[in-house]
Design an enzyme around this catalytic site. Structure first.
Site, PDB file in Angstrom:
ATOM      1  N   HIS A  82       0.807  -1.223   0.000  1.00 38.22           N
ATOM      2  CA  HIS A  82       0.000   0.000   0.000  1.00 38.22           C
ATOM      3  C   HIS A  82       0.842   1.277   0.000  1.00 38.22           C
ATOM      4  O   HIS A  82       0.545   2.228   0.731  1.00 38.22           O
ATOM      5  CB  HIS A  82      -0.951  -0.005   1.186  1.00 38.22           C
ATOM      6  N   HIS A  93      -9.723   2.280  -0.125  1.00 37.98           N
ATOM      7  CA  HIS A  93      -9.640   1.164   0.819  1.00 37.98           C
ATOM      8  C   HIS A  93     -10.730   1.261   1.891  1.00 37.98           C
ATOM      9  O   HIS A  93     -10.448   1.130   3.079  1.00 37.98           O
ATOM     10  CB  HIS A  93      -8.258   1.141   1.472  1.00 37.98           C
ATOM     11  N   ASP A 144      -8.455 -12.774   1.354  1.00 37.13           N
ATOM     12  CA  ASP A 144      -7.614 -11.604   1.101  1.00 37.13           C
ATOM     13  C   ASP A 144      -6.896 -11.860  -0.216  1.00 37.13           C
ATOM     14  O   ASP A 144      -5.681 -12.013  -0.265  1.00 37.13           O
ATOM     15  CB  ASP A 144      -6.620 -11.386   2.241  1.00 37.13           C
ATOM     16  N   GLN A 202      -9.625  -6.854  -5.208  1.00 35.46           N
ATOM     17  CA  GLN A 202      -9.152  -7.494  -3.991  1.00 35.46           C
ATOM     18  C   GLN A 202     -10.315  -7.585  -3.010  1.00 35.46           C
ATOM     19  O   GLN A 202     -10.879  -6.572  -2.589  1.00 35.46           O
ATOM     20  CB  GLN A 202      -8.005  -6.694  -3.363  1.00 35.46           C
ATOM     21  N   GLU A 261     -11.621  -3.823  -3.177  1.00 36.70           N
ATOM     22  CA  GLU A 261     -10.680  -2.842  -3.690  1.00 36.70           C
ATOM     23  C   GLU A 261     -10.394  -3.100  -5.173  1.00 36.70           C
ATOM     24  O   GLU A 261      -9.665  -4.030  -5.511  1.00 36.70           O
ATOM     25  CB  GLU A 261      -9.370  -2.905  -2.909  1.00 36.70           C
TER      26      GLU A 261
END
Length: 356
Positions: free
Chosen positions: A109, A183, A257, A293, A321
């Protein structure tokens, strides 16, 4: 600018005394979004339930100090590169680029101080078509190791009837990689509801996902089919239905994830649909990105107190995301996230709300 559809007010201060505002964009039926220039962050998102009652559906903090105290990415703009880059390095045009590792051996990130920790400039406020806020910042060459001076814009716009559009734009003066996203952590029953998202029904328009190693980096080889796995969300499926299955990928991520590979093609297309049976809220996500994601809030561990002074715990919210696939700078077999001088990076996500 203050109007019937746009309001701005002080929200907090940085340690150096700089005032951070909150800008609220108001739509119809009580639908509204509040954004902080710090991190270009979606701080609140109000949407009505099936009875017409509006509630905030994104996790975060009621006061600015909460955003400063801990880096949890709640509602933040992520950059320069969302998700992970293996070994915090890549080769670009024959030169090794070293990044700041902040997730084990990997860069996550944007590194140690990504876009989510920067104060963006309010560049524009407008009412047409629909209330909008434009935020800008320049990421200098070498920031967190990334090459190129990157000029970046994020536009939040509330559109009728109940849509929030988020558009990311960037240009560079030398070759680099760019991968921007929002996010937000969603709970369609409400950020203060005290309920989990395991009964939320999720649909993802994807036939394949990226399996990962123990550090969440995609494994070598092509994407895996979702057919016959806990990752098959091609039909509406409760998030909790298979999250505790004895599956290696679920064990590695402590839940979901993973990047889901979206169908190729130009333009916006439906990537996911989320339904909350209790409140009746529905959110559809449209994007022009190649990946999505899905993160089921596995590492919310009660260490962060959020809105309503609630401790956020595992499965209290989820993230969807839209962005490029993880580790693309090291994977020539993946869709590229490269940006060259003269090109314009432009990606959009639309969050459309309704009820059932």
């Amino acid at each position: 600018m203050t109007s019937a559809s746009i309001a701005r007010a002080p929200f907090g201060k940085l340690p150096d005394g700089t005032v951070v505002e909150r800008v609220t964009l108001r739509g119809a039926h009580g639908f509204e979004a509040s954004i902080l220039p710090f991190g270009a962050t979606l701080q609140t998102l109000l949407a009505p339930d099936r009875g017409g009652h509006c509630d905030d559906v994104v996790l975060g903090h009621d006061a600015f100090d909460g955003y400063l105290a801990q880096r949890k990415f709640f509602g933040a703009t992520i950059g320069r590169y969302a998700n992970r880059i293996a070994g915090a390095r890549f080769v670009l045009d024959g030169e090794m680029v070293k990044l700041d590792a902040n997730n084990g051996p990997n860069a996550l990130h944007g590194g140690l101080q990504g876009f989510d920790r920067k104060l963006w400039r309010i560049a524009e406020l407008s009412d047409e078509p629909g209330p909008a806020l434009v935020l800008e910042r320049e990421s200098p060459h070498g920031e967190e190791g990334y090459p190129g001076n990157l000029q970046t814009r994020v536009t939040y716009r509330v559109r009728a009837p109940m849509e929030l559009a988020v558009t990311f734009e960037a240009t560079t003066d030398r070759p680099t990689y760019v991968n921007l996203t929002n996010h937000s952590f969603f709970n369609l029953d409400g950020a203060r509801s005290g309920t989990q998202i395991l009964d939320h029904r999720l649909t993802i328009a994807s036939d394949h996902f990226l399996a990962v190693d123990a550090t969440a980096i995609p494994l070598p080889g092509p994407p895996r089919p979702v057919d016959g796995t806990p990752f098959d969300f091609r039909k509406p499926t409760a998030i909790g239905a298979r999250i505790r299955m004895n599956d290696e990928q679920l064990r590695l991520g402590r839940g979901y994830d993973h990047n889901f590979c979206l169908a190729s093609g130009a333009g916006l297309r439906l990537a996911a649909r989320l339904e909350a049976p209790h409140s009746g809220r529905v959110m559809e996500l449209f994007t022009d990105q190649p990946g999505l994601q899905f993160y089921s809030g596995n590492f919310l561990d009660g260490s962060s107190a959020g809105k309503g002074d609630r401790l956020y715990r595992q499965s209290d919210a989820l993230c969807l995301e839209p962005h490029a696939w993880p580790d693309t700078p090291n994977r020539p077999d993946f869709p590229s996230a490269r940006l060259d001088p003269g090109q314009i990076y432009r990606r959009t996500a639309i969050y459309r709300f309704s009820t059932m």
